[in-house]
Design a protein around this motif. Structure first.
Motif, mmCIF file in Angstrom:
data_model
loop_
_atom_site.group_PDB
_atom_site.id
_atom_site.type_symbol
_atom_site.label_atom_id
_atom_site.label_comp_id
_atom_site.label_asym_id
_atom_site.label_seq_id
_atom_site.Cartn_x
_atom_site.Cartn_y
_atom_site.Cartn_z
ATOM 1 N N ASP A 104 0.817 -1.221 0.000
ATOM 2 C CA ASP A 104 0.000 0.000 0.000
ATOM 3 C C ASP A 104 0.848 1.268 0.000
ATOM 4 N N LYS A 106 3.417 4.197 -1.205
ATOM 5 C CA LYS A 106 3.706 4.898 -2.451
ATOM 6 C C LYS A 106 5.171 5.313 -2.504
ATOM 7 N N LEU A 125 5.017 8.686 -7.319
ATOM 8 C CA LEU A 125 5.087 7.375 -7.957
ATOM 9 C C LEU A 125 4.079 6.452 -7.279
ATOM 10 N N PRO A 126 3.533 5.487 -8.011
ATOM 11 C CA PRO A 126 2.487 4.635 -7.433
ATOM 12 C C PRO A 126 2.993 3.617 -6.421
ATOM 13 N N ASN A 127 4.300 3.344 -6.446
ATOM 14 C CA ASN A 127 4.870 2.352 -5.533
ATOM 15 C C ASN A 127 6.229 2.807 -5.029
ATOM 16 N N THR A 145 10.022 1.395 -9.698
ATOM 17 C CA THR A 145 9.168 1.008 -8.577
ATOM 18 C C THR A 145 9.402 -0.457 -8.249
ATOM 19 N N THR A 147 8.090 -3.537 -7.068
ATOM 20 C CA THR A 147 6.973 -4.439 -6.814
ATOM 21 C C THR A 147 7.175 -5.690 -7.666
ATOM 22 N N TYR A 153 10.302 4.434 -14.517
ATOM 23 C CA TYR A 153 9.652 5.692 -14.878
ATOM 24 C C TYR A 153 10.721 6.704 -15.281
ATOM 25 N N LYS A 165 7.456 4.963 -19.635
ATOM 26 C CA LYS A 165 7.243 3.970 -18.586
ATOM 27 C C LYS A 165 7.586 2.617 -19.187
#
Length: 348
Positions: A104, A106, A125-127, A145, A147, A153, A165
């Motif tokens: 969860d 970021k 950034l999303p992660n 990122t 994950t 990015y 991306k």
């Protein structure tokens, strides 16, 4: 005569007073001399300590509280005017493995004016991300990122606009550029590969087999890419012309950052969670352990001075930077910085 003499004295006094007053008005504050600096990012105290390399002491602090928590690793633009710091919501001192339960969280990037300390850009950034690296021309900022479906990015340094991306794979970590500036390199932690991405086309141009579960990559000033493998307790050395891991070093400790010193023909390797840096010498085409240097608790990052005669070693759990005389491998002093320092760059 007395009257005339008094008038003369009166006007002389006015002239002197006016002259003094005029000098006071036009007097300007002295311009700050741009001394050589080391920038140390501190994940615990959310700031950057600036060390004056002439005095070997901290003389300024850049606060990062407004950009987020747990700043991680630091890079400097090719022109030396900007700093880039990863701003994940995750505290890496908890360990990279715990990232699997931090889905969860970021990530982010902060670009900072190296002279004033002001924040120029904040990019979301999303992660979670490990670092942010300037492209060789300084026009882009790259970050991966971390994950199970990690992505690279690429943003415009001036505007923060997303340019590219790139899909990678499981658990990419640090992104670095080769010395020639042609490609970026990133290790995928849940694999046994390092990916090579062309700096211009933004395409994956090669995958290089290394030891299983590589934890990070580091760019050497000798043109090689050094792969840190904490699980295998080894270092792979990548030839960037052949796109192959051509050399291997087995160690008896958890390896951290790897830096090559050309002056001494030595490879320095942080011993993670320990207070030592190991240095290796290459003889007869083989890297052999030459010795260990005592630092502070949890030697985490290394940077050499421009002449390679001094090493600056970040000690994450000691909240300090150890200054080492490279020629005789002895400690000069420890400099106290912020809490949980994790990265360093020099501007000389």
């Amino acid at each position: 005569m007395i009257f005339s003499r008094n008038i003369l004295i009166f006007f002389t006094t006015i002239i002197v007073f006016s002259s003094c007053k005029e000098k006071k008005i036009i007097k300007t504050e002295p311009i700050e001399i741009d001394y050589p600096k080391a920038y140390i990012v501190n994940g615990g105290s959310n700031d950057i300590s600036i060390i004056n390399l002439n005095e070997l002491s901290v003389n300024k602090i850049i606060q990062l509280t407004d950009v987020g928590r747990f700043p991680h690793h630091i890079s400097i633009s090719p022109d030396g005017k900007k700093l880039a710091v990863a701003i994940p919501e995750y505290d890496f001192i908890l360990g990279h493995a715990a990232l699997h339960n931090a889905t969860d969280k970021k990530g982010g990037i902060s670009i900072i004016d190296a002279q004033t300390g002001s924040t120029l850009l904040k990019i979301a950034l999303p992660n979670v991300n490990f670092n942010a690296a300037f492209s060789p021309d300084g026009k882009e900022i790259w970050s991966a990122t971390s994950t199970h479906s990690g992505e690279m990015y690429v943003f415009d340094t001036q505007t923060g606009i997303l340019k590219n991306k790139i899909a990678l794979g499981a658990d990419p970590s640090e992104v670095v550029f080769s010395k020639d500036g042609l490609n970026s390199y990133v290790a995928l932690g849940e694999s046994s590969f390092v990916y090579v991405i062309n700096a211009v086309s933004k395409e994956i141009v090669n995958t290089i087999k290394v030891d299983q579960f590589p934890t990070n990559v580091w760019a050497g000033n000798d043109g090689k890419i050094y792969v840190e493998n904490k699980i295998a307790k080894s270092i792979n050395i990548i030839d960037t012309k052949a796109f192959l891991a051509t050399e291997y070093i087995d160690v008896n400790f958890l390896p951290g950052k790897v830096v090559y010193n050309q002056l001494m023909n030595e490879l320095w390797i942080c011993q993670a969670n320990e207070n030592f840096v190991a240095y290796f010498e290459r003889k007869n085409n083989v890297w052999s352990l030459k010795g260990n240097i005592e630092t502070g608790n949890d030697a985490h990052s290394i940077s050499f001075s421009k002449d390679e005669k001094k090493a600056f070693i970040v000690n994450q759990k000691a909240n300090s930077v150890s200054v080492i005389d490279v020629l005789n491998h002895s400690k000069i002093k420890d400099i106290i910085v912020g809490s949980q320092p994790n990265g360093i760059v020099l501007k000389e």
